[in-house]
Enzyme design. Structure first.
Site, PDB file in Angstrom:
ATOM      1  N   HIS A   1      48.119  29.317  34.982  1.00  9.01           N
ATOM      2  CA  HIS A   1      49.656  29.185  35.202  1.00  9.01           C
ATOM      3  C   HIS A   1      50.473  28.141  36.021  1.00  9.01           C
ATOM      4  CE1 HIS A   1      50.855  32.923  37.182  1.00  9.01           C
ATOM      5  NE2 HIS A   1      51.559  32.113  37.659  1.00  9.01           N
TER       6      HIS A   1
ATOM      7  N   ASP B   1      45.269  32.452  36.228  1.00  6.39           N
ATOM      8  CA  ASP B   1      44.984  32.259  34.926  1.00  6.39           C
ATOM      9  C   ASP B   1      45.260  30.997  34.523  1.00  6.39           C
ATOM     10  OD1 ASP B   1      47.890  32.326  35.088  1.00  6.39           O
ATOM     11  OD2 ASP B   1      48.063  34.202  33.590  1.00  6.39           O
TER      12      ASP B   1
ATOM     13  N   ASP C   1      61.208  28.961  38.541  1.00 12.55           N
ATOM     14  CA  ASP C   1      61.387  30.051  37.978  1.00 12.55           C
ATOM     15  C   ASP C   1      62.107  31.354  38.656  1.00 12.55           C
ATOM     16  OD1 ASP C   1      59.463  30.483  39.848  1.00 12.55           O
ATOM     17  OD2 ASP C   1      57.847  30.495  38.304  1.00 12.55           O
TER      18      ASP C   1
ATOM     19  N   GLU D   1      52.710  31.124  31.104  1.00 10.47           N
ATOM     20  CA  GLU D   1      51.375  31.623  31.049  1.00 10.47           C
ATOM     21  C   GLU D   1      50.659  31.234  29.979  1.00 10.47           C
ATOM     22  OE1 GLU D   1      50.630  33.797  33.205  1.00 10.47           O
ATOM     23  OE2 GLU D   1      52.002  35.596  33.431  1.00 10.47           O
TER      24      GLU D   1
HETATM   25  C1  GLP Z   1      53.634  32.640  40.699  1.00  7.77           C
HETATM   26  C2  GLP Z   1      54.482  31.942  40.673  1.00  7.77           C
HETATM   27  C3  GLP Z   1      54.013  30.442  40.807  1.00  7.77           C
HETATM   28  C4  GLP Z   1      52.809  30.335  41.737  1.00  7.77           C
HETATM   29  C5  GLP Z   1      51.917  31.255  41.402  1.00  7.77           C
HETATM   30  C6  GLP Z   1      50.635  31.167  42.609  1.00  7.77           C
HETATM   31  O1  GLP Z   1      53.246  33.386  39.683  1.00  7.77           O
HETATM   32  N1  GLP Z   1      55.326  32.029  39.621  1.00  7.77           N
HETATM   33  O2  GLP Z   1      55.036  29.414  40.847  1.00  7.77           O
HETATM   34  O3  GLP Z   1      52.517  28.974  41.709  1.00  7.77           O
HETATM   35  O4  GLP Z   1      52.347  32.481  41.317  1.00  7.77           O
HETATM   36  O5  GLP Z   1      51.176  31.918  43.479  1.00  7.77           O
HETATM   37  P1  GLP Z   1      50.344  31.943  44.997  1.00  7.77           P
HETATM   38  O6  GLP Z   1      50.625  30.467  45.428  1.00  7.77           O
HETATM   39  O7  GLP Z   1      50.954  32.986  45.775  1.00  7.77           O
HETATM   40  O8  GLP Z   1      48.913  31.929  44.734  1.00  7.77           O
END
Ligand code: GLP
Length: 260
Positions: A138, A136, A67, A143
């Protein structure tokens, strides 16, 4: 789903590093799906250590991102492309042309989404996709309420995700509202998916993703429909798994993930 419960994040990072090591060994020209965020960082450090020791090579591999934010360029310090280059790929022997990501500043964003899907298809699909999970539920930036068969497209972030990600920007207001993300259907096309989660803030989404109903309200639950998923969690992130003891028994009996 293979559920691997580890004592510490470092042990979990070793599980993922082992998977990447075996992939590169069996298929040097593989396609590795990378995630940004904090969850894969410890694994990336181990991969970099192994690379420095000359134990693995990405010279023939491709890396693809999940992304990207809309409206910030690839050199912006908070762009996902810049982040993954800094944290991982610039220190690997991966040819720079082999790092693929959506361009959030493309003049035609819809065409950019289609281009990215075409790139993934041209590469022959993703061999191992690394994933984190949002609080959440995702994955990527899909989302809650995302279609479980969605392809790469534009999404609007929830307030919760913008607040969660504010730590990567100098000001919370700088977090973009919009992103390009691989769809859930796109992610499910990967041949092997490895989801990493550490800490108590991930316990609820992990419980919902692994043991809850398959629902668009928890996009990671769509991984239950995939034939080869490895979920690596530390004790805190495993706190809401009802069958945690059972998963540990299976792992003690036969560490399945070591075969892949
Ligand atoms: C972001 C990214 C995801 C990631 C998620 C969790 O929004 N787009 O790819 O997995 O957050 O992030 P973290 O690993 O910092 O908790």
């Amino acid at each position: 789903m293979e559920i691997v419960i580890v004592e510490t994040e470092t042990s979990g990072a070793e599980v993922l590093t082992g998977i990447v090591r075996r992939l590169l060994g069996s298929k040097p020209a593989c396609v590795l799906g990378l995630a940004t965020g904090t969850s894969p960082r410890s694994s990336y450090r181990l991969i970099l250590d192994a690379r420095r020791r000359g134990e693995l090579s990405f010279a023939k591999a491709h890396a693809v991102l999940l992304d990207e934010y809309v409206g910030i360029g690839p050199d912006h310090s908070s762009s996902y492309r810049r982040t993954i280059r800094t944290e991982l790929t610039d220190s690997l022997d991966l040819p720079s042309a082999n790092l693929h990501s959506p361009d959030g500043t493309a003049p035609d964003l819809l065409a950019e989404c289609a281009r990215y899907e075409a790139t993934l298809a041209r590469l022959g699909g993703v061999d191992v996709q690394i994933l984190g999970i949002g609080t959440d539920g995702h994955i990527g930036f899909n989302e809650p309420s995302s279609s479980l068969r969605s392809r790469t497209r534009l999404k609007t972030l929830t307030k919760q995700t913008r607040a969660d990600n504010a730590r990567f920007f100098s000001d919370a207001d700088e977090v973009p509202n919009h992103v390009i993300t691989q769809g859930i259907g796109t992610i499910l096309d990967a041949r092997h998916v490895v989801l990493l989660a550490w800490g108590e803030s991930k316990a609820l989404p992990v419980g919902r993703a692994v043991e809850g109903p398959v629902t668009a309200m928890c996009p990671a639950s769509a991984l239950q429909l995939h034939p080869h998923v490895t979920v690596v969690v530390d004790l805190a992130a495993a706190a809401h798994l009802e069958l945690a003891d059972y998963y540990r028994e299976i792992a003690a009996d036969k560490p399945v993930w070591q075969q892949h």
